[in-house]
Design a protein around this motif. Structure first.
Motif, PDB file in Angstrom:
ATOM      1  N   ILE A   9       0.837  -1.204   0.000  1.00  0.00           N
ATOM      2  CA  ILE A   9       0.000   0.000   0.000  1.00  0.00           C
ATOM      3  C   ILE A   9       0.868   1.249   0.000  1.00  0.00           C
ATOM      4  O   ILE A   9       0.568   2.233  -0.699  1.00  0.00           O
ATOM      5  CB  ILE A   9      -0.967  -0.003   1.196  1.00  0.00           C
ATOM      6  N   MET A  10       1.957   1.233   0.744  1.00  0.00           N
ATOM      7  CA  MET A  10       2.850   2.392   0.764  1.00  0.00           C
ATOM      8  C   MET A  10       3.540   2.581  -0.581  1.00  0.00           C
ATOM      9  O   MET A  10       3.754   3.720  -1.020  1.00  0.00           O
ATOM     10  CB  MET A  10       3.871   2.251   1.883  1.00  0.00           C
ATOM     11  N   ALA A  11       3.864   1.487  -1.272  1.00  0.00           N
ATOM     12  CA  ALA A  11       4.473   1.605  -2.600  1.00  0.00           C
ATOM     13  C   ALA A  11       3.474   2.200  -3.594  1.00  0.00           C
ATOM     14  O   ALA A  11       3.824   3.070  -4.399  1.00  0.00           O
ATOM     15  CB  ALA A  11       4.950   0.237  -3.077  1.00  0.00           C
ATOM     16  N   VAL A  12       2.227   1.757  -3.521  1.00  0.00           N
ATOM     17  CA  VAL A  12       1.184   2.309  -4.398  1.00  0.00           C
ATOM     18  C   VAL A  12       0.918   3.770  -4.045  1.00  0.00           C
ATOM     19  O   VAL A  12       0.716   4.611  -4.929  1.00  0.00           O
ATOM     20  CB  VAL A  12      -0.102   1.457  -4.307  1.00  0.00           C
ATOM     21  N   ALA A  13       0.932   4.109  -2.766  1.00  0.00           N
ATOM     22  CA  ALA A  13       0.703   5.489  -2.340  1.00  0.00           C
ATOM     23  C   ALA A  13       1.824   6.398  -2.828  1.00  0.00           C
ATOM     24  O   ALA A  13       1.567   7.556  -3.192  1.00  0.00           O
ATOM     25  CB  ALA A  13       0.575   5.559  -0.825  1.00  0.00           C
ATOM     26  N   ALA A  14       3.054   5.902  -2.858  1.00  0.00           N
ATOM     27  CA  ALA A  14       4.162   6.716  -3.366  1.00  0.00           C
ATOM     28  C   ALA A  14       3.984   7.005  -4.847  1.00  0.00           C
ATOM     29  O   ALA A  14       4.208   8.134  -5.306  1.00  0.00           O
ATOM     30  CB  ALA A  14       5.490   6.012  -3.111  1.00  0.00           C
ATOM     31  N   ALA A  15       3.543   6.002  -5.604  1.00  0.00           N
ATOM     32  CA  ALA A  15       3.271   6.227  -7.023  1.00  0.00           C
ATOM     33  C   ALA A  15       2.091   7.169  -7.201  1.00  0.00           C
ATOM     34  O   ALA A  15       2.089   8.023  -8.093  1.00  0.00           O
ATOM     35  CB  ALA A  15       3.003   4.894  -7.712  1.00  0.00           C
ATOM     36  N   GLU A  16       1.090   7.034  -6.334  1.00  0.00           N
ATOM     37  CA  GLU A  16      -0.075   7.919  -6.393  1.00  0.00           C
ATOM     38  C   GLU A  16       0.318   9.363  -6.122  1.00  0.00           C
ATOM     39  O   GLU A  16      -0.184  10.288  -6.777  1.00  0.00           O
ATOM     40  CB  GLU A  16      -1.106   7.465  -5.366  1.00  0.00           C
ATOM     41  N   VAL A  17       1.210   9.568  -5.188  1.00  0.00           N
ATOM     42  CA  VAL A  17       1.670  10.925  -4.879  1.00  0.00           C
ATOM     43  C   VAL A  17       2.366  11.534  -6.088  1.00  0.00           C
ATOM     44  O   VAL A  17       2.115  12.695  -6.436  1.00  0.00           O
ATOM     45  CB  VAL A  17       2.602  10.902  -3.644  1.00  0.00           C
ATOM     46  N   ALA A  18       3.208  10.767  -6.745  1.00  0.00           N
ATOM     47  CA  ALA A  18       3.932  11.296  -7.903  1.00  0.00           C
ATOM     48  C   ALA A  18       2.961  11.667  -9.026  1.00  0.00           C
ATOM     49  O   ALA A  18       3.033  12.768  -9.586  1.00  0.00           O
ATOM     50  CB  ALA A  18       4.946  10.271  -8.389  1.00  0.00           C
ATOM     51  N   VAL A  19       2.042  10.787  -9.353  1.00  0.00           N
ATOM     52  CA  VAL A  19       1.086  11.059 -10.430  1.00  0.00           C
ATOM     53  C   VAL A  19       0.101  12.142 -10.020  1.00  0.00           C
ATOM     54  O   VAL A  19      -0.200  13.058 -10.797  1.00  0.00           O
ATOM     55  CB  VAL A  19       0.348   9.755 -10.821  1.00  0.00           C
ATOM     56  N   GLY A  20      -0.399  12.085  -8.797  1.00  0.00           N
ATOM     57  CA  GLY A  20      -1.373  13.066  -8.336  1.00  0.00           C
ATOM     58  C   GLY A  20      -0.816  14.472  -8.287  1.00  0.00           C
ATOM     59  O   GLY A  20      -1.469  15.428  -8.710  1.00  0.00           O
ATOM     60  N   LEU A  21       0.399  14.613  -7.780  1.00  0.00           N
ATOM     61  CA  LEU A  21       1.000  15.941  -7.736  1.00  0.00           C
ATOM     62  C   LEU A  21       1.302  16.470  -9.129  1.00  0.00           C
ATOM     63  O   LEU A  21       1.184  17.672  -9.387  1.00  0.00           O
ATOM     64  CB  LEU A  21       2.257  15.938  -6.875  1.00  0.00           C
TER      65      LEU A  21
END
Length: 106
Positions: A71-83
């Motif tokens: 989940i933390m790995a997916v959240a890190a990717a989400e942060v990059a794409v979301g920002l």
């Protein structure tokens, strides 16, 4: 560390995670700023992660901790794409208000 988690009753973790998750949901529903909405989604993910860790320590099984890692790995990717999306929205509209996104349709 497992000894510390098991000394605190499981109900306390459930209550704390529920409060954090509810704060995140209220923030997503009420706020208009895209950055605040993004932070509230991350708060909800962290509440779920805390529950996974608490249940994992309570049961003595490491599978919950493995789920948290993913989940933390997916959240890190989400942060990059979301920002990146939020930066592009700001460049086009000079605002991060989600009410302004109607202008991007045309």
């Amino acid at each position: 560390m497992v000894e510390i988690i098991t000394k605190i009753p499981l109900e306390y973790y459930i209550i704390l995670a529920s409060v954090l998750f509810c704060i995140g949901v209220i923030g997503v529903l009420i706020r208009r700023n895209a950055l605040i909405i993004f932070m509230c989604v991350e708060l909800m993910l962290n509440a779920v992660n805390m529950l996974f860790i608490a249940f994992s320590a309570y049961r003595g099984d490491a599978s919950g901790q493995v789920f948290v890692f993913f989940i933390m790995a997916v959240a890190a990717a989400e942060v990059a794409v979301g920002l990146a999306i939020i930066v592009m929205i700001y460049r086009n509209t000079r605002s991060v208000d989600v009410g302004e996104l109607n202008k991007l349709r045309y």
